[in-house]
Design a protein around this motif. Structure first.
Motif, PDB file in Angstrom:
ATOM      1  N   ILE A 351       0.834  -1.207   0.000  1.00 46.34           N
ATOM      2  CA  ILE A 351       0.000   0.000   0.000  1.00 46.34           C
ATOM      3  C   ILE A 351       0.867   1.255   0.000  1.00 46.34           C
ATOM      4  O   ILE A 351       0.604   2.218  -0.722  1.00 46.34           O
ATOM      5  CB  ILE A 351      -0.958   0.002   1.209  1.00 46.34           C
ATOM      6  CG1 ILE A 351      -1.931  -1.183   1.121  1.00 46.34           C
ATOM      7  CG2 ILE A 351      -1.744   1.311   1.271  1.00 46.34           C
ATOM      8  CD1 ILE A 351      -2.729  -1.422   2.391  1.00 46.34           C
ATOM      9  N   ALA A 352       1.934   1.234   0.822  1.00 48.81           N
ATOM     10  CA  ALA A 352       2.812   2.408   0.922  1.00 48.81           C
ATOM     11  C   ALA A 352       3.493   2.728  -0.401  1.00 48.81           C
ATOM     12  O   ALA A 352       3.877   3.878  -0.642  1.00 48.81           O
ATOM     13  CB  ALA A 352       3.863   2.177   2.004  1.00 48.81           C
ATOM     14  N   GLU A 353       3.629   1.738  -1.273  1.00 53.08           N
ATOM     15  CA  GLU A 353       4.260   1.958  -2.578  1.00 53.08           C
ATOM     16  C   GLU A 353       3.586   3.102  -3.335  1.00 53.08           C
ATOM     17  O   GLU A 353       4.244   3.877  -4.030  1.00 53.08           O
ATOM     18  CB  GLU A 353       4.191   0.669  -3.400  1.00 53.08           C
ATOM     19  CG  GLU A 353       4.871   0.738  -4.751  1.00 53.08           C
ATOM     20  CD  GLU A 353       6.390   0.758  -4.649  1.00 53.08           C
ATOM     21  OE1 GLU A 353       7.027   1.366  -5.527  1.00 53.08           O
ATOM     22  OE2 GLU A 353       6.926   0.175  -3.690  1.00 53.08           O
ATOM     23  N   TYR A 354       2.267   3.234  -3.164  1.00 52.17           N
ATOM     24  CA  TYR A 354       1.523   4.248  -3.932  1.00 52.17           C
ATOM     25  C   TYR A 354       0.943   5.343  -3.038  1.00 52.17           C
ATOM     26  O   TYR A 354      -0.082   5.936  -3.356  1.00 52.17           O
ATOM     27  CB  TYR A 354       0.443   3.559  -4.774  1.00 52.17           C
ATOM     28  CG  TYR A 354       1.051   2.555  -5.731  1.00 52.17           C
ATOM     29  CD1 TYR A 354       1.926   2.975  -6.730  1.00 52.17           C
ATOM     30  CD2 TYR A 354       0.821   1.191  -5.585  1.00 52.17           C
ATOM     31  CE1 TYR A 354       2.543   2.068  -7.575  1.00 52.17           C
ATOM     32  CE2 TYR A 354       1.421   0.265  -6.441  1.00 52.17           C
ATOM     33  CZ  TYR A 354       2.278   0.711  -7.433  1.00 52.17           C
ATOM     34  OH  TYR A 354       2.891  -0.197  -8.270  1.00 52.17           O
ATOM     35  N   GLN A 355       1.638   5.586  -1.928  1.00 48.63           N
ATOM     36  CA  GLN A 355       1.225   6.671  -1.024  1.00 48.63           C
ATOM     37  C   GLN A 355       1.130   8.004  -1.756  1.00 48.63           C
ATOM     38  O   GLN A 355       0.176   8.769  -1.595  1.00 48.63           O
ATOM     39  CB  GLN A 355       2.235   6.791   0.124  1.00 48.63           C
ATOM     40  CG  GLN A 355       1.995   7.985   1.043  1.00 48.63           C
ATOM     41  CD  GLN A 355       3.111   8.167   2.052  1.00 48.63           C
ATOM     42  OE1 GLN A 355       3.823   7.213   2.367  1.00 48.63           O
ATOM     43  NE2 GLN A 355       3.294   9.372   2.549  1.00 48.63           N
ATOM     44  N   LEU A 356       2.156   8.260  -2.563  1.00 44.64           N
ATOM     45  CA  LEU A 356       2.200   9.500  -3.350  1.00 44.64           C
ATOM     46  C   LEU A 356       0.971   9.658  -4.237  1.00 44.64           C
ATOM     47  O   LEU A 356       0.317  10.701  -4.270  1.00 44.64           O
ATOM     48  CB  LEU A 356       3.415   9.402  -4.276  1.00 44.64           C
ATOM     49  CG  LEU A 356       4.649  10.213  -3.996  1.00 44.64           C
ATOM     50  CD1 LEU A 356       5.773   9.694  -4.860  1.00 44.64           C
ATOM     51  CD2 LEU A 356       4.344  11.631  -4.338  1.00 44.64           C
ATOM     52  N   GLU A 357       0.681   8.591  -4.988  1.00 39.38           N
ATOM     53  CA  GLU A 357      -0.421   8.631  -5.939  1.00 39.38           C
ATOM     54  C   GLU A 357      -1.761   8.795  -5.222  1.00 39.38           C
ATOM     55  O   GLU A 357      -2.667   9.464  -5.725  1.00 39.38           O
ATOM     56  CB  GLU A 357      -0.422   7.362  -6.795  1.00 39.38           C
ATOM     57  CG  GLU A 357       0.672   7.310  -7.857  1.00 39.38           C
ATOM     58  CD  GLU A 357       2.038   6.912  -7.352  1.00 39.38           C
ATOM     59  OE1 GLU A 357       2.978   6.829  -8.161  1.00 39.38           O
ATOM     60  OE2 GLU A 357       2.197   6.681  -6.127  1.00 39.38           O
ATOM     61  N   ILE A 415       3.441  14.816  -0.434  1.00 38.88           N
ATOM     62  CA  ILE A 415       3.731  14.367  -1.801  1.00 38.88           C
ATOM     63  C   ILE A 415       5.217  14.500  -2.157  1.00 38.88           C
ATOM     64  O   ILE A 415       5.879  13.501  -2.450  1.00 38.88           O
ATOM     65  CB  ILE A 415       2.815  15.085  -2.813  1.00 38.88           C
ATOM     66  CG1 ILE A 415       1.360  14.599  -2.635  1.00 38.88           C
ATOM     67  CG2 ILE A 415       3.275  14.848  -4.250  1.00 38.88           C
ATOM     68  CD1 ILE A 415       0.322  15.470  -3.336  1.00 38.88           C
ATOM     69  N   PRO A 416       5.810  15.702  -2.117  1.00 33.16           N
ATOM     70  CA  PRO A 416       7.254  15.779  -2.430  1.00 33.16           C
ATOM     71  C   PRO A 416       8.110  15.168  -1.326  1.00 33.16           C
ATOM     72  O   PRO A 416       9.174  14.601  -1.600  1.00 33.16           O
ATOM     73  CB  PRO A 416       7.513  17.276  -2.582  1.00 33.16           C
ATOM     74  CG  PRO A 416       6.415  17.936  -1.821  1.00 33.16           C
ATOM     75  CD  PRO A 416       5.230  17.030  -1.893  1.00 33.16           C
ATOM     76  N   ALA A 494       4.555  20.070  -4.987  1.00 32.49           N
ATOM     77  CA  ALA A 494       3.448  19.108  -4.982  1.00 32.49           C
ATOM     78  C   ALA A 494       2.468  19.422  -6.102  1.00 32.49           C
ATOM     79  O   ALA A 494       2.003  18.516  -6.808  1.00 32.49           O
ATOM     80  CB  ALA A 494       2.736  19.135  -3.633  1.00 32.49           C
ATOM     81  N   ASP A 495       2.148  20.693  -6.285  1.00 32.28           N
ATOM     82  CA  ASP A 495       1.208  21.074  -7.347  1.00 32.28           C
ATOM     83  C   ASP A 495       1.738  20.688  -8.725  1.00 32.28           C
ATOM     84  O   ASP A 495       0.980  20.275  -9.601  1.00 32.28           O
ATOM     85  CB  ASP A 495       0.923  22.576  -7.283  1.00 32.28           C
ATOM     86  CG  ASP A 495      -0.074  22.928  -6.185  1.00 32.28           C
ATOM     87  OD1 ASP A 495      -0.953  22.099  -5.886  1.00 32.28           O
ATOM     88  OD2 ASP A 495       0.032  24.033  -5.617  1.00 32.28           O
ATOM     89  N   ILE A 496       3.053  20.827  -8.906  1.00 38.71           N
ATOM     90  CA  ILE A 496       3.644  20.432 -10.191  1.00 38.71           C
ATOM     91  C   ILE A 496       3.532  18.918 -10.369  1.00 38.71           C
ATOM     92  O   ILE A 496       3.194  18.424 -11.456  1.00 38.71           O
ATOM     93  CB  ILE A 496       5.110  20.898 -10.295  1.00 38.71           C
ATOM     94  CG1 ILE A 496       5.186  22.436 -10.277  1.00 38.71           C
ATOM     95  CG2 ILE A 496       5.760  20.359 -11.565  1.00 38.71           C
ATOM     96  CD1 ILE A 496       6.596  22.997 -10.190  1.00 38.71           C
ATOM     97  N   MET A 497       3.791  18.170  -9.298  1.00 38.35           N
ATOM     98  CA  MET A 497       3.682  16.709  -9.376  1.00 38.35           C
ATOM     99  C   MET A 497       2.238  16.273  -9.648  1.00 38.35           C
ATOM    100  O   MET A 497       1.989  15.350 -10.436  1.00 38.35           O
ATOM    101  CB  MET A 497       4.180  16.076  -8.075  1.00 38.35           C
ATOM    102  CG  MET A 497       5.681  16.185  -7.871  1.00 38.35           C
ATOM    103  SD  MET A 497       6.208  15.532  -6.262  1.00 38.35           S
ATOM    104  CE  MET A 497       5.902  13.779  -6.503  1.00 38.35           C
TER     105      MET A 497
END
Length: 594
Positions: A351-357, A415-416, A494-497
């Protein structure tokens, strides 16, 4: 599309790597079975929920609990529960469809979502075999209803600042819990509570608490702005004796459970925002075709059409992001062995793999819905401000999403921050990518011409990734360990990502549609993708310029701005004409269209 044909993609890698459209899941890939699951959900809402909508909205506990049990009878509560424990064990694309299609049920959708997501999944992913056997079959049917208890009066986003305590009894048979949890969805009628407490005041841990345990009490309902038909109360724990067998996973592992369940919760929230956005477009477009002013339908006014086009475009992008992410989870969670002794570690890692997403979906989804709901009210004019029209409730209900599951401000910092941590652990080759870019930026940039469909948009996406790497590398180099204090910089990064993930999701989906159906059938997706990428690219340029101007000055700043200018060269695009093209389709269909 089957999981067998999909490659596992590293979380966060989208900022430095390009992927092929064959490696993303889109709504056009839904199987017949998945479509049927979506239709079953819609039919349940239509026949069981909407006729009782007003009663639910007046907070009828008994009715909501009864309807949740009916949802359990048709499989809507057990979709995420493995078959071995009485559930359906569906893939994440299917369960995402359920989350999306439930949204017409308004407050009931929240009650159901809290039960199946943050209420049940901690036991699915982190429970012992005995805990799963005891609780999951009844949670899957609705015989037991669940709630998730993390927030406290003094700790919201700072979850680890919780003051609820758990002390092991002298005979070692149970933990004694004391504390108060606040803003607990489903608290008014839940049977099972996932409660976070600090063992001995230090080790953040998770417990399964039953309503029937002595010392458990529920405070009064909160008087909320929206989602009025969902129960939101404090949970009060006074010397509650919780058997040691009800400790979830291990002492001190509560943060891993909390944050990973929140990741799933953030993703499911985005799916709900998608469904509500589609509903808002339908209500607004129908109203625009019914309402007459100055002798003509207001849908004929270009400014109304522009609103509908922008609402539809943003929803198309969100839909592309949500199902792309569902596909990532299907591949990532495929190897989790729910019968294994170390299932907790497997689940946490997957689950942590896609924390960013997940954070990206949550921020983009909640802010998109707020935009769509606001424009929907505006199209309705004064009537949109009255409870006679459903758009008013969508507007009120939508506001909580930017606060739920970690505020958008907290998610923007995550995010970043998460990306940098992954890079430092060697999980992402971020530094080599930045070094390669540094050398590339010193070389002259040749001028390019674009002839193919969405060729320039693909180029702008590539430039966006370079802009992020340039600004991000500069920020890491300048602030190093103090970067977390520079919240404005992190927020812009973060907004750019977020923009990159959104742009890429829309582009890959449209490329996939073109490949399977041809350009003639992809006219609308092409128009929406072009509009979104060009408009979002302008925002990326502004964010990057602001970040660079904050970090540097003098000759160094002038050099960096000169590089940025090279990276942001693009053609002018007639977005207004494209929006007229999009709005014509929405107005004709009177609903969200692709």
């Amino acid at each position: 599309m089957s999981n067998e044909t999909m490659e596992k993609i590293a979380g966060g890698s989208f900022v430095i790597a390009d992927i092929d459209f064959t490696q993303v899941v889109t709504p056009e890939d839904f199987s017949e079975e998945q479509r049927m699951i979506g239709e079953t959900t819609e039919e349940f809402v239509k026949t069981e929920i909407l006729p009782r909508d007003e009663e639910i909205e007046h907070l009828n506990y008994e009715l909501t609990a009864d309807l949740l049990r009916k949802a359990g009878e048709v499989g809507l509560l057990g979709a995420d529960v493995p078959e071995g424990y009485g559930g359906m064990g569906l893939d994440k694309v299917s369960t995402t469809l359920i989350s999306e299609r439930l949204t017409k049920a308004s407050s009931f959708a929240l009650s159901a979502g809290a039960h199946v997501g943050i209420g049940t999944l901690p036991i699915v992913y982190f429970g012992t075999e005995a805990q799963k056997q005891k609780y999951l079959p009844k949670l899957a049917t609705g015989d037991l209803l669940a709630a998730y208890c993390l927030t406290e009066p003094s700790s919201g986003s700072d979850a680890l600042g919780a003051k609820t305590t758990a002390v092991l009894s002298e005979d070692g048979t149970h933990y004694i819990l004391n504390g108060t949890k606040q803003f607990i969805t489903n608290a008014g009628f839940a049977d099972v509570f996932i409660v976070y407490a600090k063992v001995n005041g230090t080790d953040f841990s998770t417990f399964i608490v039953e309503r029937s345990m002595e010392g458990v009490s529920i405070g009064p309902e909160e008087k909320k702005m929206g989602i009025k038909g969902s129960s939101t109360c404090p949970l009060i724990l006074e010397d509650v004796k919780v058997p040691v067998d009800n400790l979830l996973w291990e002492v001190g592992k509560g943060h891993l459970i909390a944050f990973n369940i929140l990741n799933i919760g953030r993703f499911k929230l985005a799916a709900g925002c998608l469904g509500s956005s589609k509903d808002a477009i339908e209500y607004a477009s129908k109203y625009a075709n019914e309402r007459t002013q100055f002798g003509q339908k207001i849908s004929s006014f270009p400014l109304i059409g522009k609103k509908l086009a922008e609402m539809n475009t943003r929803t198309f992008v969100l839909e592309s992001m949500v199902y792309r992410t569902a596909g990532l989870f299907d591949v990532g969670l495929a190897d989790v062995d729910h019968g294994s002794a170390d299932v907790g570690y497997q689940s946490a890692k997957a689950i942590a793999e896609y924390q960013l997403e997940c954070s990206i979906n949550k921020v983009f989804g909640s802010e998109s819905l707020d935009f769509v709901a606001d424009e929907g009210v505006q199209i309705h004019g004064g009537y949109g401000f009255t409870q006679e029209y459903r758009i008013e409730r969508i507007y009120r209900d939508s506001r909580i999403n930017r606060i739920f599951e970690g505020t958008n401000e907290i998610n923007r910092l995550l995010i970043p921050g998460s990306l940098v941590k992954r890079a430092m652990k060697g999980e992402l080759p971020l530094l080599p990518a930045a070094q390669k870019l540094q050398a590339e930026l010193m070389e002259p940039m040749p001028s390019r011409t674009f002839e193919g469909t969405l060729e320039e948009e693909a180029h702008l996406l590539s430039m966006s990734k370079k802009i992020f790497l340039m600004a991000g590398a500069q920020a890491v180099q300048k602030y190093q360990l103090k970067l977390e204090r520079e919240q404005e910089v992190l927020s812009h990064l973060a907004d750019i990502m977020i923009a990159i993930y959104a742009m890429e999701s829309a582009l890959l989906r449209t490329q996939k549609i073109i490949a399977s159906a041809g350009e003639d059938k992809a006219e609308l997706p092409i128009a929406m993708t072009s509009v979104f990428i060009h408009e979002e690219f302008g925002k990326i340029e502004a964010w990057a310029k602001e970040v660079l101007s904050y970090m540097e000055q003098g000759d160094l700043l002038r050099t960096q701005l000169s590089i940025l200018k090279k990276l942001t060269k693009r053609s002018a695009v007639n977005t207004l004409s494209l929006k007229r093209q999009i709005s014509a389709k929405v107005i004709q269909a009177e609903k969200y269209v692709v």
